[in-house]
Design a protein around this motif. Structure first.
Motif, mmCIF file in Angstrom:
data_model
loop_
_atom_site.group_PDB
_atom_site.id
_atom_site.type_symbol
_atom_site.label_atom_id
_atom_site.label_comp_id
_atom_site.label_asym_id
_atom_site.label_seq_id
_atom_site.Cartn_x
_atom_site.Cartn_y
_atom_site.Cartn_z
ATOM 1 N N ILE A 229 17.661 0.086 12.374
ATOM 2 C CA ILE A 229 16.526 -0.150 11.483
ATOM 3 C C ILE A 229 17.027 -0.239 10.050
ATOM 4 O O ILE A 229 17.906 0.520 9.631
ATOM 5 C CB ILE A 229 15.462 0.955 11.626
ATOM 6 C CG1 ILE A 229 14.255 0.657 10.733
ATOM 7 C CG2 ILE A 229 16.042 2.321 11.333
ATOM 8 C CD1 ILE A 229 13.085 1.592 10.970
ATOM 9 N N SER A 232 14.870 -1.108 4.142
ATOM 10 C CA SER A 232 13.636 -1.713 3.635
ATOM 11 C C SER A 232 12.489 -1.526 4.623
ATOM 12 O O SER A 232 11.340 -1.286 4.232
ATOM 13 C CB SER A 232 13.859 -3.206 3.359
ATOM 14 O OG SER A 232 14.249 -3.890 4.542
ATOM 15 N N SER A 233 12.789 -1.636 5.921
ATOM 16 C CA SER A 233 11.756 -1.418 6.926
ATOM 17 C C SER A 233 11.275 0.025 6.908
ATOM 18 O O SER A 233 10.071 0.297 7.007
ATOM 19 C CB SER A 233 12.290 -1.776 8.310
ATOM 20 O OG SER A 233 11.321 -1.513 9.313
ATOM 21 N N ASN A 237 7.452 1.472 5.973
ATOM 22 C CA ASN A 237 6.730 2.391 6.851
ATOM 23 C C ASN A 237 6.362 3.676 6.120
ATOM 24 O O ASN A 237 5.249 4.198 6.281
ATOM 25 C CB ASN A 237 7.587 2.711 8.074
ATOM 26 C CG ASN A 237 6.845 3.508 9.112
ATOM 27 O OD1 ASN A 237 6.931 4.738 9.158
ATOM 28 N ND2 ASN A 237 6.103 2.829 9.968
ATOM 29 N N ARG A 286 9.572 2.022 16.657
ATOM 30 C CA ARG A 286 10.889 1.437 16.418
ATOM 31 C C ARG A 286 11.984 2.325 16.984
ATOM 32 O O ARG A 286 12.086 3.500 16.614
ATOM 33 C CB ARG A 286 11.126 1.262 14.915
ATOM 34 C CG ARG A 286 10.262 0.206 14.240
ATOM 35 C CD ARG A 286 10.663 -1.195 14.658
ATOM 36 N NE ARG A 286 12.057 -1.496 14.404
ATOM 37 C CZ ARG A 286 12.522 -1.952 13.240
ATOM 38 N NH1 ARG A 286 11.694 -2.157 12.214
ATOM 39 N NH2 ARG A 286 13.797 -2.231 13.093
#
Length: 353
Positions: A229, A232-233, A237, A286
């Motif tokens: 992951i 930025s993701s 979140n 994720r």
């Protein structure tokens, strides 16, 4: 027969207001005609950002009798001006330091409990078997957040009930910073609260290390695998989760309109359910990601006990970004009518009559 017990030690700020800023004012009434339990009236220190009270314990800023209290503690009422919110004289108020110390103790206990119940070895769990019909739902990546979300919902609600009467029950820099940007918490109180929240979280992290007998651990909401992951993701979140929590916490715990519907007592339960649900729902989607923290002190304590990752900044930047965004919306659509809530207060007076 009737009896009254009053504490004569009052500071200048409490005179003429009926609010004791140092020690509680207790009045005990007992009547022969009503052989029930003693009725005890305790005057709680007013604070506009008391989480869970839906602003039950606040003063009327337009009442001249409250001027002495508001001069020393401006966040005892809503609608502080920028000058009042930034007034540094609050650092001289002993009552703020006492509340901050208790806030640190509450944060320490909350961080230890919620970190420990989501503790796991430091290694990253393997990705779900793509051939499994149940996918992620039969793995530790799902069951861990489920247990953590349920226990966190209970712990958070109970700790808000436990410490809310003294500190307001923030126990989270996200709440404290957000209430500052909505002008419900003064800058001195915000700085003291966040400082002692971090001290308490650090002590909790050291206690977790001693309890686990190792520093090689991770906790739910405070870990990610950079190979699976992106940073930025994770930031997106964290920002989204923090924003959801702020709107829910303010809506059910700090909105005076909800006091007329649910009363001031159900707020902590709703806040706990909101945090637990969001923490669970954002943690298993994720692979390689433990979910949003939504409490930077909680992760800070975990990292004191284990190790600080290079991406810990996302917890703090997302907290400030979500708080500023929420503060703008709160300013545009405040829960009070007019500049000082005269309309709502008049409705309350009419209902009382």
């Amino acid at each position: 027969m009737s009896a009254a017990i009053e504490n004569p030690k009052r500071d200048r700020a409490s005179e003429g207001t009926g609010v004791n800023m140092e020690t509680p004012h207790i009045t005990i009434h007992h009547s022969k005609s009503t052989p029930g339990p003693l009725r005890v009236h305790i005057h709680t220190t007013p604070f506009a950002a008391r989480l869970g009270g839906n602003q039950e314990f606040v003063l009327d800023r337009t009442d001249p009798k409250n001027a002495a209290v508001l001069e020393d503690i401006p966040d005892a009422a809503t609608h502080m001006t920028v000058k009042q919110a930034l007034d540094l004289r609050g650092f001289r108020q002993l009552i703020l330091w006492k509340a901050a110390v208790v806030e640190g103790i509450g944060t320490m206990l909350l961080v230890y409990a919620t970190d420990w119940c989501t503790l796991s070895p430091a290694g990253y769990p393997p990705p779900p078997d793509p051939l499994s019909a149940s996918g992620v739902f039969s793995t530790a990546s799902f069951l861990g957040p489920l247990v953590g979300g349920v226990t966190s919902a209970i712990f958070i609600a109970m700790y808000i009930f436990c410490f809310g009467a003294v500190t307001g029950g923030h126990l989270n820099p996200l709440i404290t910073i957000a209430t500052f940007f909505t002008r419900l918490t003064s800058l001195p109180r915000a700085i003291l609260y966040v400082s002692f929240q971090l001290i308490g979280a650090s002590l909790a992290g050291l206690l977790i290390r001693a309890s686990y007998d190792s520093r090689d651990f991770k906790v739910g909401g405070c870990w990610l695998n950079p190979a699976e992951i992106s940073i930025s993701s994770a930031f997106a979140n964290e920002f989204s989760g923090s924003l959801v929590i702020l709107f829910m916490a303010f809506g059910v715990g700090l909105d005076p309109r909800q006091r007329q519907i649910f009363g001031p007592a159900l707020g902590p339960i709703f806040v706990g359910l909101a945090v637990g649900t969001v923490a669970f729902s954002m943690a298993f989607t994720r692979p390689g990601y433990g979910g949003a923290a939504m409490n930077p002190a909680r992760c800070f304590g975990a990292y004191v006990g284990s190790r600080f990752p290079a991406w810990h900044w996302i917890h703090w930047v997302a907290t400030f970004a979500a708080s500023i965004f929420h503060g703008i919306v709160y300013y545009m659509v405040p829960p009070w009518g007019g500049l000082a809530g005269q309309h709502e207060r008049q409705l309350v007076r009419d209902e009382e009559k």
